[in-house]
Write a protein that holds these residues in place. Sequence first.
Motif, PDB file in Angstrom:
ATOM      1  N   MET A   1       0.841  -1.197   0.000  1.00 37.96           N
ATOM      2  CA  MET A   1       0.000   0.000   0.000  1.00 37.96           C
ATOM      3  C   MET A   1       0.876   1.246   0.000  1.00 37.96           C
ATOM      4  O   MET A   1       1.810   1.350   0.782  1.00 37.96           O
ATOM      5  N   SER A   2       0.563   2.204  -0.890  1.00 36.99           N
ATOM      6  CA  SER A   2       1.364   3.423  -0.985  1.00 36.99           C
ATOM      7  C   SER A   2       1.088   4.340   0.203  1.00 36.99           C
ATOM      8  O   SER A   2       0.088   4.187   0.924  1.00 36.99           O
ATOM      9  N   GLU A   3       1.976   5.313   0.389  1.00 36.04           N
ATOM     10  CA  GLU A   3       1.819   6.288   1.473  1.00 36.04           C
ATOM     11  C   GLU A   3       0.534   7.089   1.277  1.00 36.04           C
ATOM     12  O   GLU A   3      -0.177   7.405   2.239  1.00 36.04           O
ATOM     13  N   ARG A   4       0.214   7.412   0.009  1.00 39.94           N
ATOM     14  CA  ARG A   4      -1.005   8.160  -0.294  1.00 39.94           C
ATOM     15  C   ARG A   4      -2.236   7.375   0.129  1.00 39.94           C
ATOM     16  O   ARG A   4      -3.154   7.929   0.747  1.00 39.94           O
ATOM     17  N   GLU A   5      -2.266   6.096  -0.191  1.00 42.39           N
ATOM     18  CA  GLU A   5      -3.407   5.258   0.182  1.00 42.39           C
ATOM     19  C   GLU A   5      -3.543   5.172   1.693  1.00 42.39           C
ATOM     20  O   GLU A   5      -4.657   5.228   2.234  1.00 42.39           O
ATOM     21  N   ARG A   6      -2.415   5.054   2.390  1.00 45.79           N
ATOM     22  CA  ARG A   6      -2.466   4.981   3.856  1.00 45.79           C
ATOM     23  C   ARG A   6      -3.048   6.253   4.449  1.00 45.79           C
ATOM     24  O   ARG A   6      -3.843   6.212   5.396  1.00 45.79           O
ATOM     25  N   GLU A   7      -2.651   7.403   3.888  1.00 52.07           N
ATOM     26  CA  GLU A   7      -3.158   8.680   4.387  1.00 52.07           C
ATOM     27  C   GLU A   7      -4.655   8.809   4.116  1.00 52.07           C
ATOM     28  O   GLU A   7      -5.409   9.318   4.953  1.00 52.07           O
ATOM     29  N   ILE A   8      -5.089   8.355   2.919  1.00 55.81           N
ATOM     30  CA  ILE A   8      -6.511   8.419   2.590  1.00 55.81           C
ATOM     31  C   ILE A   8      -7.313   7.537   3.534  1.00 55.81           C
ATOM     32  O   ILE A   8      -8.383   7.914   4.037  1.00 55.81           O
ATOM     33  N   TYR A   9      -6.793   6.339   3.798  1.00 48.51           N
ATOM     34  CA  TYR A   9      -7.472   5.434   4.726  1.00 48.51           C
ATOM     35  C   TYR A   9      -7.542   6.039   6.128  1.00 48.51           C
ATOM     36  O   TYR A   9      -8.555   5.916   6.825  1.00 48.51           O
ATOM     37  N   LYS A  10      -6.458   6.686   6.538  1.00 46.47           N
ATOM     38  CA  LYS A  10      -6.410   7.271   7.880  1.00 46.47           C
ATOM     39  C   LYS A  10      -7.470   8.348   8.052  1.00 46.47           C
ATOM     40  O   LYS A  10      -8.246   8.327   9.024  1.00 46.47           O
ATOM     41  N   VAL A  11      -7.508   9.305   7.104  1.00 42.26           N
ATOM     42  CA  VAL A  11      -8.457  10.412   7.232  1.00 42.26           C
ATOM     43  C   VAL A  11      -9.888   9.904   7.095  1.00 42.26           C
ATOM     44  O   VAL A  11     -10.805  10.381   7.779  1.00 42.26           O
ATOM     45  N   THR A  12     -10.099   8.895   6.254  1.00 44.17           N
ATOM     46  CA  THR A  12     -11.439   8.334   6.081  1.00 44.17           C
ATOM     47  C   THR A  12     -11.873   7.555   7.316  1.00 44.17           C
ATOM     48  O   THR A  12     -13.038   7.614   7.728  1.00 44.17           O
ATOM     49  N   LEU A  13     -10.922   6.844   7.921  1.00 42.27           N
ATOM     50  CA  LEU A  13     -11.240   6.085   9.135  1.00 42.27           C
ATOM     51  C   LEU A  13     -11.626   7.014  10.281  1.00 42.27           C
ATOM     52  O   LEU A  13     -12.581   6.745  11.018  1.00 42.27           O
ATOM     53  N   ILE A  14     -10.905   8.123  10.412  1.00 40.31           N
ATOM     54  CA  ILE A  14     -11.245   9.103  11.446  1.00 40.31           C
ATOM     55  C   ILE A  14     -12.662   9.619  11.221  1.00 40.31           C
ATOM     56  O   ILE A  14     -13.461   9.724  12.162  1.00 40.31           O
ATOM     57  N   GLY A  15     -12.978   9.931   9.962  1.00 42.14           N
ATOM     58  CA  GLY A  15     -14.320  10.404   9.643  1.00 42.14           C
ATOM     59  C   GLY A  15     -15.371   9.354   9.945  1.00 42.14           C
ATOM     60  O   GLY A  15     -16.458   9.663  10.438  1.00 42.14           O
ATOM     61  N   SER A  16     -15.040   8.095   9.674  1.00 39.56           N
ATOM     62  CA  SER A  16     -15.986   7.000   9.912  1.00 39.56           C
ATOM     63  C   SER A  16     -16.301   6.851  11.395  1.00 39.56           C
ATOM     64  O   SER A  16     -17.457   6.633  11.779  1.00 39.56           O
ATOM     65  N   VAL A  17     -15.275   6.961  12.225  1.00 38.00           N
ATOM     66  CA  VAL A  17     -15.472   6.832  13.671  1.00 38.00           C
ATOM     67  C   VAL A  17     -16.360   7.959  14.197  1.00 38.00           C
ATOM     68  O   VAL A  17     -17.311   7.727  14.967  1.00 38.00           O
ATOM     69  N   VAL A  18     -16.058   9.203  13.761  1.00 41.99           N
ATOM     70  CA  VAL A  18     -16.860  10.345  14.193  1.00 41.99           C
ATOM     71  C   VAL A  18     -18.301  10.184  13.721  1.00 41.99           C
ATOM     72  O   VAL A  18     -19.255  10.429  14.470  1.00 41.99           O
ATOM     73  N   ASN A  19     -18.462   9.776  12.451  1.00 40.92           N
ATOM     74  CA  ASN A  19     -19.809   9.592  11.918  1.00 40.92           C
ATOM     75  C   ASN A  19     -20.579   8.519  12.673  1.00 40.92           C
ATOM     76  O   ASN A  19     -21.778   8.668  12.943  1.00 40.92           O
ATOM     77  N   ALA A  20     -19.912   7.420  12.995  1.00 39.66           N
ATOM     78  CA  ALA A  20     -20.574   6.333  13.712  1.00 39.66           C
ATOM     79  C   ALA A  20     -21.085   6.814  15.073  1.00 39.66           C
ATOM     80  O   ALA A  20     -22.206   6.485  15.488  1.00 39.66           O
ATOM     81  N   ILE A  21     -20.250   7.606  15.765  1.00 41.10           N
ATOM     82  CA  ILE A  21     -20.659   8.152  17.070  1.00 41.10           C
ATOM     83  C   ILE A  21     -21.856   9.089  16.912  1.00 41.10           C
ATOM     84  O   ILE A  21     -22.838   9.018  17.671  1.00 41.10           O
ATOM     85  N   LEU A  22     -21.783   9.960  15.887  1.00 47.70           N
ATOM     86  CA  LEU A  22     -22.858  10.930  15.677  1.00 47.70           C
ATOM     87  C   LEU A  22     -24.160  10.253  15.253  1.00 47.70           C
ATOM     88  O   LEU A  22     -25.253  10.702  15.629  1.00 47.70           O
TER      89      LEU A  22
END
Length: 303
Positions: free
Chosen positions: A1-22
């Motif tokens: 996995m490229s560094e770009r993909e890892r960063e995209i996954y990271k920011v998306t995962l953070i958003g997913s966690v916040v969304n799940a809580i909300l």
Amino acid sequence: MSEREREIYKVTLIGSVVNAILIVLKFIAGFVGKSSAMVADAVHSLSDFLSDIIVIIFVKIAGKPTDESHDYGHGKFETFATLIIGILLVFAGVGLSAEGIKHVVSYFQGESLPQPTSLALIVAIVSIVLKEILYRYTLHKGKKLNSKAVEANALHHRSDAFSSIGTLVGVAGAMFFGEKLRILDPLAAITVSLFIIKSGRDIAKPCLDELLEASLPEQTEQKILEIVKSADGILDVHRLRTRRIGNDIAIDLHAKMDGSQTLSEAHDKVSIAEQLLKKEFGPGTIVNIHEEPWKGVPEEKGE
């Protein structure tokens, strides 16, 4: 996995966690707090969560290198994911509007609308703050990573923040200004839904254009012509064709050159033009330049 993909996954995962809580908070606040606008807002947050899942799935596919069946790479998978996010926004907006209209009709038919509680008010404020922070963070990462899907997700976060602002206005009005103004709760949901629908349309349209092989904007094409013509030995350009492939672009054109020079000399000059285009539009730019002998009569694009 490229560094770009890892960063995209990271920011998306953070958003997913916040969304799940909300999502959980909003559904609880909507039903327990007696706010139809908050329930609709929870549904909108659910669409946010689904868009995060889509980004995770499709960005992985888009990051694959070229193969025998995809000579131009897999970039359009990310475009397709972005299109789905836009469509989800439109559906979420329509859903919010329908829910609001239903309660407005009920109100004018003489039904008494329930008074929202402070729980709905508090959750609306928390949602606005969290989603605005998430929007700024995601947009920053999207621009840094040059990912349209992540940027689209950021706009989805912002639309959810707007949705919560509308919910806040409706809940506050219904709480503090008496039974006659409880209609503010569903009216707020209808108003916000229109902005959400527009946001979804703005996201989906350029993606649809790309998938239908639309040319790049005229301003971009003029820039391409200027760059190519600035290269030494290229006298004129015609038959310019452009399109977007995910985060990259493809450029095809015919370059008119001195026909008396050797093939090697012409190739070297064309290579310089290719380098200039990749410097301007990114290393992933696909450039195909066909060399033609100069006859002294300029031609327009498409001839």
